[in-house]
Scaffold this motif. Structure first.
Motif, short mmCIF file in Angstrom:
data_model
loop_
_atom_site.label_atom_id
_atom_site.label_comp_id
_atom_site.label_asym_id
_atom_site.label_seq_id
_atom_site.Cartn_x
_atom_site.Cartn_y
_atom_site.Cartn_z
N ASP A 179 0.84 -1.20 0.00
CA ASP A 179 0.00 0.00 0.00
C ASP A 179 0.88 1.26 0.00
N ASP A 180 0.33 2.35 -0.47
CA ASP A 180 1.02 3.66 -0.45
C ASP A 180 2.40 3.56 -1.10
N ASP A 202 0.61 5.32 -4.53
CA ASP A 202 0.05 6.28 -3.59
C ASP A 202 -0.59 7.48 -4.31
N GLU A 236 -4.26 4.56 -6.54
CA GLU A 236 -5.10 5.01 -5.42
C GLU A 236 -5.49 6.48 -5.61
MG MG Z 1 -2.99 3.62 0.35
#
Ligand code: MG
Ligand code: C2E
Ligand code: MG
Ligand code: MG
Length: 284
Positions: A179-180, A202, A236
Motif C-alpha cells: 500500500d502507499d 500512492d 489510489e
Molecule cells: Mg494507500
C-alpha cells in the motif's frame, strides 16, 4: 517586556498542551468504549478494473463515528489503538468481519470478487497474525486467494523481521499488496524478492498527473516496473477522468478513488456497484 510576552506565550502553550493531553486521554477512553460497544464498523471502497469496467474487489476501511465529535479519521485513531494494545483485538475482528462480508459479496456480485484488509504494524509484529488470518479463513471458509492483505511500504523497512511473517502468510495462499507505494523511503531492492502480488501507487503521485510532468513520469514508470515484475497495479485516489484515462493508457489494471466510488457501508454497496457497472461497464 519581551520576556513577558515570551512568558505569556509559554503559559498559553502549556495550557494548550494540557488541554490537548486531556483531550487525547478522553479520546482514548471514548475509543475503548466504542470498541466495547461495537461502535466501530467497516466501510468498503470498490476497486475498479480499468479493462472491463467492473468491480473486482472491495477494500475494508475502519470507521469510528464519535457521538460528539462526529467522524474520526482512521489515520488518527488507529495509532491510539496501537498504543493502547487494542489493535490486536480490533484487527482480529476486522479480519473476521471482512471475510464474512466477502462471502456475501461473492453471492451478490460474482465468484471472484476479492476483499482487501489493511494490516497495521503492531498486528504484524505481535506474532499472531498468521494464526489470526488462518482462523478467519477457517471459520468463514473463504477461499484464501480471495483475501488480500495490504501492508504499507514503510512496514517493509525492517525486511529481515517482516520476511518470515510474509512468507508464512503467502503459504496460506492469501494475496499481499504493498500500500502507499512510493512513500516509504525504502530501497527498491526489496522488491526483488518480496512476496507481493500487488502494488498500490500512492495518491500523492496520482495528484501530479496533468500537473507535474516529472510526477506523471514517475506514475508511468511505476506502472511499467510493476508490469515488468508481474505484479498487479492499483492507482489510489483517482479523482478525475483525466487521471483515470492516464493510468489506464499506461497499463494500470485497477483504480480506486472518489471518481468511481467513495467508501460505503455494506448496505449501500449493491446500489453503488449497479450504478458503476451501468456507468462504466461499456469501457473497452
Ligand atoms: Mg494507500
Ligand atoms: P489506505 O489503506 O491507503 O486507504 C486509502 C485512503 O484514501 C482511505 O482513507 C480512503 O477513504 C481514501 N481515498 C480513497 N479514494 C480517495 C480519493 O479519490 N481521494 C481522496 N482524497 N482520498 C481517497 P481512510 O479511510 O481515511 O483511511 C486512511 C488510512 O487509514 C488507510 O490508508 C489505512 O492506512 C488506514 N486504515 C483504514 N482502515 C484500516 C484498517 O482497517 N486497518 C488498518 N490497519 N489501517 C486502516
Ligand atoms: Mg489500503
Ligand atoms: Mg494512503
Amino acid at each position: 517586556e519581551e520576556a513577558n510576552i515570551e512568558e505569556i506565550n509559554l503559559k498559553e502553550y502549556d495550557d494548550e498542551l494540557s488541554i490537548r493531553e486531556v483531550r487525547s486521554l478522553q479520546i482514548e477512553h471514548d475509543l475503548l468504549q466504542a470498541v466495547e460497544n461495537q461502535e466501530i464498523y467497516l466501510e468498503y471502497q470498490p476497486k475498479f478494473n480499468t479493462r472491463t469496467g467492473r468491480i473486482d474487489a472491495m477494500e475494508a476501511l475502519l470507521r469510528w463515528h464519535h457521538p460528539q465529535r462526529g467522524f474520526v479519521s482512521p489515520a488518527n485513531f488507529i495509532p491510539i489503538l496501537e498504543r493502547t494494545g487494542m489493535m490486536a483485538k480490533v484487527g482480529r475482528w476486522i479480519l473476521m468481519q471482512a471475510c464474512k462480508d466477502a462471502l456475501c459479496f461473492q453471492q451478490q456480485y460474482h465468484d471472484n470478487i476479492t476483499v482487501a484488509v489493511n494490516l497495521s504494524i503492531s498486528q504484524l509484529l505481535q506474532g499472531k497474525i498468521v494464526e489470526d488470518v488462518a482462523n478467519a479463513l477457517a471459520e468463514t471458509a473463504l477461499p484464501p486467494h480471495l483475501l488480500e492483505l495490504e501492508i504499507t511500504e514503510s512496514m517493509t523497512m525492517n525486511i529481515e523481521l517482516m520476511m518470515p511473517i510474509l512468507k508464512q502468510l503467502k503459504a496460506l495462499n492469501v494475496c499481499i499488496a504493498i500500500d502507499d507505494f512510493g512513500t516509504g523511503y525504502s530501497s527498491l531492492a526489496y522488491l526483488s524478492d518480496f512476496p507481493a502480488d500487488t502494488l498500490k501507487i500512492d495518491r500523492s503521485f496520482i495528484e501530479m498527473i496533468g500537473v507535474n510532468m516529472r510526477g506523471e513520469k514517475i506514475v508511468q514508470s511505476v506502472i511499467h516496473l510493476g508490469n515488468e515484475l508481474g505484479l498487479q497495479l492499483v492507482a489510489e485516489g483517482i479523482e478525475t477522468q483525466q487521471q483515470l484515462q492516464y493510468v489506464t493508457e499506461k497499463g494500470c489494471h485497477y483504480i480506486q478513488g472518489f471518481y468511481v466510488s467513495r467508501p460505503l457501508r455494506f448496505e449501500q454497496l449493491k446500489e453503488e456497484i449497479d450504478r458503476i457497472h451501468l456507468e462504466f461497464g461499456q469501457i473497452k
